[in-house]
Structures are given as C-alpha cells and as structure tokens.
Enzyme design. Structure first.
Site, PDB file in Angstrom:
ATOM      1  N   HIS A 150      17.061 -44.680  62.208  1.00  0.00           N
ATOM      2  CA  HIS A 150      18.435 -45.103  62.916  1.00  0.00           C
ATOM      3  C   HIS A 150      18.117 -45.964  64.188  1.00  0.00           C
ATOM      4  O   HIS A 150      17.013 -46.303  64.374  1.00  0.00           O
ATOM      5  CB  HIS A 150      18.976 -43.697  63.684  1.00  0.00           C
ATOM      6  N   LYS A 154      19.111 -43.525  69.598  1.00  0.00           N
ATOM      7  CA  LYS A 154      19.453 -41.863  69.224  1.00  0.00           C
ATOM      8  C   LYS A 154      18.363 -41.236  69.626  1.00  0.00           C
ATOM      9  O   LYS A 154      17.244 -41.409  69.343  1.00  0.00           O
ATOM     10  CB  LYS A 154      19.396 -41.972  67.549  1.00  0.00           C
TER      11      LYS A 154
END
Length: 262
Positions: A150, A154
């Site tokens: 990601h 995040k």
C-alpha cells in the site's frame, strides 16, 4: 426510489471517490458530505450538487438512509454514537480496529444494520472465495504467504484486507488465524514452521492496494493476486453495498452477505 446516502470523512481520498460514485449511481442520492469541524472544505459546495460540506452529524444522519464511512477507528466510533440515535445504517470501510473496538461495532449491530468491509472491492471479495477454495485443497500441504502493498501514508499493517484473506484461508482449513499468522518469521533465525501463514508488508509511494497470496509446494507455487488500478473499484462496491444495506434489518454484515444476495 433512490437511497439517500451520507458520506463521512468526505474530504479524504476515499471519501471523494465515494461522493463521485454516489452522484453517478442510478440508485443512490447524495444528501450529506461530512468533514471535520474547521476543515477547509466546511461550508463549501460539493461539485455538481446542491450539497454543502458539513460537520453536523445529527442533522446529516437524520436525513440519510445510510452512511458510508472511510475514516479512522476513532472517527467511526464517534459516528456510530450518532447513528445509533438516528437509527442510520452504517457501511464501515475503515480498518485498523482493535478487538475492543470491533466489539463496540458488533454490539451496535444489534440495534442498526452495520456492514464492516476491510475492502469493498467486488474483485477482492471474489478473491476471498478463490482463496477459500485453494486453502481447502492446498492449505495443509503448502507454505502460505500473504504479501500486501500500500501507499506510504497507510497507518495500519498488515492491512485489513490481508488479515481478512488470512482469516478466510484459516477458516477453510478449520483453523484459528491468530494461531497461524506470523509477521516476523523472516527476521527470526529459524526455518519456517509447518502451518504458518506468513504476512509480508510493503509501504511505498502511492500504491493503491495490491495483495498476493502464495501457496508454495515443494516443486511448484500457486499464486492468487489482486491489484487495484484505482480507488474507483472500492467506491463502486461501497455505494452498491450501502444501497443494499439501507433496506436490511439490524445485524452485522460483510461484503459476502451483499454479494450472496445478488
């Protein structure tokens, strides 16, 4: 008749995508866009609509039939307090909940419909079904590794989607995921133990979301992978599921419940 949808944390990347998808969805009608008090968007008009960004939870939820939430755990729990008062169904796309916070959601679902979805992509939730099938056939024979990537912003790791994938695999093997998951095996000076489900995490750049699961046998490897090309796939699934959730009785739902109904 269109379902009246409110979007919480509407100023975020996912919130903006959900707004756009709600506006374009033939079965949904955007009636509220919520953001933090003192946010720069507060009081400004949501493009292409007559809706203005607001921080008034009570008023916004009273005029909504369902609210979509992609925020942080603390924000979701704050939203939930008002949703219980207004009896508004909540689709929760937020991740990173503690066990105690999850219990709060499950308790609230006895009074209102709540759909908790670590990932609202139709593709990812279809992938979960494939992983269950693979685990039933290969799980006891293979080394299993879940690799998720990601963007660098995040906060939670492993991702909620990776955890749900691990849970689906463990359930298919009639095992408890918490007993099998390992997030630091590659840093221990030992060989891999039988039955472990390894979790590898990458946080880099602006990767939207990539999940790969390896079932490694001695002489071959089976790989099941999902890559999000953009955030639209999450928004599409979220709005469609929210429209469905608005007409459900109180209960604790998942995206699998929504997909099974279609």
């Amino acid at each position: 008749m269109k379902t009246k949808v409110a979007v919480n944390a509407s100023s975020g990347k996912m919130g903006q995508q959900v707004i756009n998808q709600t506006i374009s969805n033939a079965n949904a009608d955007l009636v509220a866009a919520l953001c933090r008090p003192n946010h720069r968007l507060l009081g400004r008009q949501v493009r292409y609509t007559d809706i203005y960004y607001s921080s008034n939870l009570d008023e916004s939820l009273q005029q909504s039939e369902v609210v979509v939430d992609f925020s942080l755990p603390e924000g979701t729990l704050q939203l939930l307090k008002t949703a219980l008062i207004t009896s508004t169904p909540v689709l929760v796309g937020t991740t990173g909940f503690s066990a105690e916070q999850l219990n709060v959601l499950k308790t609230a679902s006895k009074k209102i419909p709540i759909l908790l979805a670590p990932n609202t992509s139709i593709g990812v939730n279809s992938t979960l079904a494939l992983l269950s099938m693979a685990a039933k056939m290969l799980g006891k024979k293979a080394d299993i590794e879940i690799i998720e990537s990601h963007h660098k912003h995040k906060l939670d790791a492993p991702s909620g989607t990776a955890i749900r994938m691990g849970e689906a695999i463990a359930e298919a093997m009639n095992e408890n995921f918490d007993d099998l998951k390992v997030t630091d095996s590659r840093f221990d000076k030992r060989s891999r133990k039988k039955g472990e489900i390894g979790m590898s995490v990458i946080r880099a750049g602006e990767i939207i979301g990539e999940h790969k699961v390896l079932f490694a046998l001695d002489n071959e490897i089976i790989s099941i992978e999902h890559k999000a090309q953009n955030r639209l796939c999450f928004a599409e699934g979220a709005v469609s599921a929210a429209v469905w959730l608005a007409s459900q009785p109180a209960g604790f739902y998942t995206m699998q419940d929504f997909l099974a109904s279609n």
